[in-house]
Every structure is written in C-alpha cells, then in structure tokens.
Write a protein that holds these residues in place. Sequence first.
Motif, PDB file in Angstrom:
ATOM      1  N   GLY A  33       0.839  -1.198   0.228  1.00  0.00           N
ATOM      2  CA  GLY A  33      -0.089  -0.130  -0.188  1.00  0.00           C
ATOM      3  C   GLY A  33       0.877   1.317   0.071  1.00  0.00           C
ATOM      4  N   VAL A  34       2.329   1.275  -0.041  1.00  0.00           N
ATOM      5  CA  VAL A  34       2.907   2.466  -0.037  1.00  0.00           C
ATOM      6  C   VAL A  34       3.447   2.496  -1.377  1.00  0.00           C
ATOM      7  CG1 VAL A  34       4.923   3.378   0.791  1.00  0.00           C
ATOM      8  CG2 VAL A  34       3.639   2.209   2.431  1.00  0.00           C
ATOM      9  N   GLU A  35       3.161   3.667  -2.199  1.00  0.00           N
ATOM     10  CA  GLU A  35       3.720   4.100  -3.287  1.00  0.00           C
ATOM     11  C   GLU A  35       5.244   4.469  -3.475  1.00  0.00           C
ATOM     12  OE1 GLU A  35       2.671   7.353  -6.722  1.00  0.00           O
ATOM     13  OE2 GLU A  35       1.343   7.035  -4.980  1.00  0.00           O
ATOM     14  N   ARG A  36       5.836   3.909  -4.266  1.00  0.00           N
ATOM     15  CA  ARG A  36       7.287   4.270  -4.396  1.00  0.00           C
ATOM     16  C   ARG A  36       7.319   5.513  -5.276  1.00  0.00           C
ATOM     17  NH1 ARG A  36      12.435   0.273  -5.968  1.00  0.00           N
ATOM     18  NH2 ARG A  36      13.853   1.871  -5.792  1.00  0.00           N
ATOM     19  N   ILE A  37       8.411   6.399  -4.909  1.00  0.00           N
ATOM     20  CA  ILE A  37       8.372   7.782  -5.577  1.00  0.00           C
ATOM     21  C   ILE A  37       9.844   7.789  -6.061  1.00  0.00           C
ATOM     22  CG2 ILE A  37       8.498  10.368  -5.559  1.00  0.00           C
ATOM     23  CD1 ILE A  37       6.105  10.084  -3.374  1.00  0.00           C
ATOM     24  N   VAL A  38      10.104   7.978  -7.400  1.00  0.00           N
ATOM     25  CA  VAL A  38      11.607   8.160  -7.834  1.00  0.00           C
ATOM     26  C   VAL A  38      11.914   9.327  -8.344  1.00  0.00           C
ATOM     27  CG1 VAL A  38      13.052   7.375  -9.839  1.00  0.00           C
ATOM     28  CG2 VAL A  38      11.415   5.852  -8.678  1.00  0.00           C
ATOM     29  N   ILE A  39      12.714  10.147  -7.617  1.00  0.00           N
ATOM     30  CA  ILE A  39      13.338  11.384  -7.795  1.00  0.00           C
ATOM     31  C   ILE A  39      14.690  11.550  -8.767  1.00  0.00           C
ATOM     32  CG2 ILE A  39      13.937  13.700  -6.766  1.00  0.00           C
ATOM     33  CD1 ILE A  39      12.335  12.951  -4.234  1.00  0.00           C
ATOM     34  N   THR A  40      14.465  12.128  -9.804  1.00  0.00           N
ATOM     35  CA  THR A  40      15.529  12.313 -10.783  1.00  0.00           C
ATOM     36  C   THR A  40      15.939  13.559 -10.866  1.00  0.00           C
ATOM     37  OG1 THR A  40      16.408  11.857 -13.067  1.00  0.00           O
ATOM     38  CG2 THR A  40      14.124  12.441 -12.653  1.00  0.00           C
ATOM     39  N   GLY A  41      17.484  13.942 -11.138  1.00  0.00           N
ATOM     40  CA  GLY A  41      17.907  15.109 -11.088  1.00  0.00           C
ATOM     41  C   GLY A  41      18.022  15.573 -12.667  1.00  0.00           C
ATOM     42  N   ASN A  42      17.272  15.012 -13.458  1.00  0.00           N
ATOM     43  CA  ASN A  42      17.421  15.258 -14.868  1.00  0.00           C
ATOM     44  C   ASN A  42      15.988  15.724 -15.427  1.00  0.00           C
ATOM     45  OD1 ASN A  42      17.993  15.525 -17.586  1.00  0.00           O
ATOM     46  ND2 ASN A  42      18.576  13.448 -17.950  1.00  0.00           N
ATOM     47  N   PRO A  43      15.465  16.814 -15.244  1.00  0.00           N
ATOM     48  CA  PRO A  43      14.375  17.184 -15.524  1.00  0.00           C
ATOM     49  C   PRO A  43      13.935  17.315 -16.741  1.00  0.00           C
ATOM     50  CG  PRO A  43      15.337  19.333 -14.860  1.00  0.00           C
ATOM     51  CD  PRO A  43      16.277  18.018 -14.726  1.00  0.00           C
ATOM     52  N   LEU A  44      14.653  17.252 -17.969  1.00  0.00           N
ATOM     53  CA  LEU A  44      14.633  17.245 -19.128  1.00  0.00           C
ATOM     54  C   LEU A  44      14.472  16.155 -19.901  1.00  0.00           C
ATOM     55  CD1 LEU A  44      16.625  20.545 -20.078  1.00  0.00           C
ATOM     56  CD2 LEU A  44      14.312  20.413 -19.676  1.00  0.00           C
ATOM     57  N   HIS A  45      14.905  15.034 -19.031  1.00  0.00           N
ATOM     58  CA  HIS A  45      14.748  13.740 -19.467  1.00  0.00           C
ATOM     59  C   HIS A  45      15.769  13.388 -20.664  1.00  0.00           C
ATOM     60  CE1 HIS A  45      11.528  12.752 -16.923  1.00  0.00           C
ATOM     61  NE2 HIS A  45      10.723  13.788 -17.288  1.00  0.00           N
ATOM     62  N   SER A  46      16.807  14.157 -20.632  1.00  0.00           N
ATOM     63  CA  SER A  46      17.958  13.985 -21.662  1.00  0.00           C
ATOM     64  C   SER A  46      19.060  12.936 -21.101  1.00  0.00           C
ATOM     65  CB  SER A  46      18.584  15.552 -21.791  1.00  0.00           C
ATOM     66  OG  SER A  46      19.767  15.364 -22.605  1.00  0.00           O
ATOM     67  N   GLU A  47      19.538  12.283 -22.299  1.00  0.00           N
ATOM     68  CA  GLU A  47      20.536  11.231 -22.029  1.00  0.00           C
ATOM     69  C   GLU A  47      21.831  11.643 -21.630  1.00  0.00           C
ATOM     70  OE1 GLU A  47      20.655   8.505 -25.364  1.00  0.00           O
ATOM     71  OE2 GLU A  47      18.392   7.994 -25.128  1.00  0.00           O
ATOM     72  N   ARG A  48      21.984  13.031 -22.274  1.00  0.00           N
ATOM     73  CA  ARG A  48      23.364  13.806 -22.072  1.00  0.00           C
ATOM     74  C   ARG A  48      23.134  14.780 -20.767  1.00  0.00           C
ATOM     75  NH1 ARG A  48      26.241  16.080 -27.033  1.00  0.00           N
ATOM     76  NH2 ARG A  48      26.553  17.639 -25.420  1.00  0.00           N
ATOM     77  N   SER A  49      23.964  14.959 -20.066  1.00  0.00           N
ATOM     78  CA  SER A  49      23.906  16.146 -19.086  1.00  0.00           C
ATOM     79  C   SER A  49      24.743  17.189 -19.443  1.00  0.00           C
ATOM     80  CB  SER A  49      24.432  15.580 -17.534  1.00  0.00           C
ATOM     81  OG  SER A  49      25.761  15.264 -17.792  1.00  0.00           O
ATOM     82  N   ALA A  50      24.288  18.455 -19.178  1.00  0.00           N
ATOM     83  CA  ALA A  50      25.107  19.625 -19.598  1.00  0.00           C
ATOM     84  C   ALA A  50      26.457  19.255 -19.368  1.00  0.00           C
ATOM     85  CB  ALA A  50      24.433  20.876 -18.883  1.00  0.00           C
ATOM     86  N   SER A  51      27.372  19.652 -20.315  1.00  0.00           N
ATOM     87  CA  SER A  51      28.752  19.663 -19.939  1.00  0.00           C
ATOM     88  C   SER A  51      29.597  20.901 -19.961  1.00  0.00           C
ATOM     89  CB  SER A  51      29.252  18.495 -21.113  1.00  0.00           C
ATOM     90  OG  SER A  51      30.853  18.557 -21.227  1.00  0.00           O
ATOM     91  N   PRO A  52      30.203  21.150 -19.058  1.00  0.00           N
ATOM     92  CA  PRO A  52      31.072  22.364 -18.792  1.00  0.00           C
ATOM     93  C   PRO A  52      32.314  22.380 -19.633  1.00  0.00           C
ATOM     94  CG  PRO A  52      31.618  21.209 -17.046  1.00  0.00           C
ATOM     95  CD  PRO A  52      30.804  20.326 -17.677  1.00  0.00           C
ATOM     96  N   VAL A  53      32.219  21.689 -20.842  1.00  0.00           N
ATOM     97  CA  VAL A  53      33.291  21.781 -21.720  1.00  0.00           C
ATOM     98  C   VAL A  53      32.958  22.182 -23.119  1.00  0.00           C
ATOM     99  CG1 VAL A  53      35.313  20.240 -22.692  1.00  0.00           C
ATOM    100  CG2 VAL A  53      34.561  20.016 -20.453  1.00  0.00           C
ATOM    101  N   SER A  54      33.580  23.053 -23.741  1.00  0.00           N
ATOM    102  CA  SER A  54      33.458  23.613 -25.188  1.00  0.00           C
ATOM    103  C   SER A  54      34.778  23.184 -26.039  1.00  0.00           C
ATOM    104  CB  SER A  54      32.940  25.117 -25.148  1.00  0.00           C
ATOM    105  OG  SER A  54      31.809  25.193 -24.637  1.00  0.00           O
ATOM    106  N   VAL A  55      34.600  22.475 -26.935  1.00  0.00           N
ATOM    107  CA  VAL A  55      35.630  22.282 -27.998  1.00  0.00           C
ATOM    108  C   VAL A  55      35.385  22.819 -29.199  1.00  0.00           C
ATOM    109  CG1 VAL A  55      36.999  20.506 -28.964  1.00  0.00           C
ATOM    110  CG2 VAL A  55      36.267  20.235 -26.639  1.00  0.00           C
ATOM    111  N   LEU A  56      36.370  23.544 -29.700  1.00  0.00           N
ATOM    112  CA  LEU A  56      36.107  24.179 -31.066  1.00  0.00           C
ATOM    113  C   LEU A  56      37.571  23.273 -31.992  1.00  0.00           C
ATOM    114  CD1 LEU A  56      36.064  28.001 -30.655  1.00  0.00           C
ATOM    115  CD2 LEU A  56      34.339  26.461 -31.458  1.00  0.00           C
ATOM    116  N   ALA A  57      37.035  22.747 -33.140  1.00  0.00           N
ATOM    117  CA  ALA A  57      37.990  21.971 -33.793  1.00  0.00           C
ATOM    118  C   ALA A  57      37.399  21.931 -35.086  1.00  0.00           C
ATOM    119  CB  ALA A  57      38.248  20.806 -33.337  1.00  0.00           C
TER     120      ALA A  57
END
Length: 151
Positions: free
Chosen positions: A23-47
Amino acid sequence: MALACLMLLGAPLASLAQSQPDGVERIVITGNPLHSERSASPVSVLAGDELVTRRGGTLGETLDGLPGVSQTGFGPNASRPVIRGLDGDRLRVLDNSGATIDASALSYDHAVPLDPLVATRIEVLRGPAALLYGGNAVGGVVNVLDNRIPL
C-alpha cells in the motif's frame, strides 16, 4: 535516519529496510528534469570547420560567444577570454596543455602569446573540474592545441 542506521549495521539489514510495505507508493526522484540522455557539459571544444568559421585575430575574439565566454579589449590585438565574468589571474590559459608564461593575466594591455590562426583545437573548461589545473583556474581553463607537439 533509520535507513542510515541500518546501513551501518550491514547489507542484509539494509536490504530489508528497502523492501516496501503493501500500500505504499514508491516515488523516484531524478535530477534530470528534461529527460535528456546527456547532461550539460562544462566543456566546449572548437575544432575543424567550426574553428575555421569562428577564428578571429585574437584568442578572445575566437572564443567570444561560446556559452559563458566573452572577451576583454584593450585595443585591436590585446583581447583575452573572460569565462563567467572571471579573467586575469583567475583564468588559466594553456598552450598544448602547458602553461603560457605571459603578462596578459596581469595587465590588460598585453596580448595572449597564442595565435588562433595556427590552432587546430581549442578547449574551454568551466566549473569545478578546472581547479585540477591549480588555484589560478577558478574561472576556467582555455587550452590551445596547435600541433606543435604532434599527437
């Protein structure tokens, strides 16, 4: 609190604590609100083609407009990158992954001794991972690779 106490007692008790009563519902909390497979990366590469189209006369002009990056200006050839509002001694500029020894971090009228016209790849690192390069990298790291040292 109870789960933390059971974790200290050992894995068998922790597995019992994770089982749910009926009778207890399981709640899953995720840190990815946009449901993206990639997280934001703090790296930019120009090539490649992107580097060729963005190339400017100075390193600051070349990187201006990347996420979190702008430039300083003290004349036509003395432009230095600014990452998230931090520049000068709080920004680490590397040449082929080695430190550049110049006066541009101390005074705005000096240019960065790196030529973006011969660069084959420019990497911009922002965020906490930049601190791996030392205390002077609080703002970020710019690494210019120019194939002077072949890969």
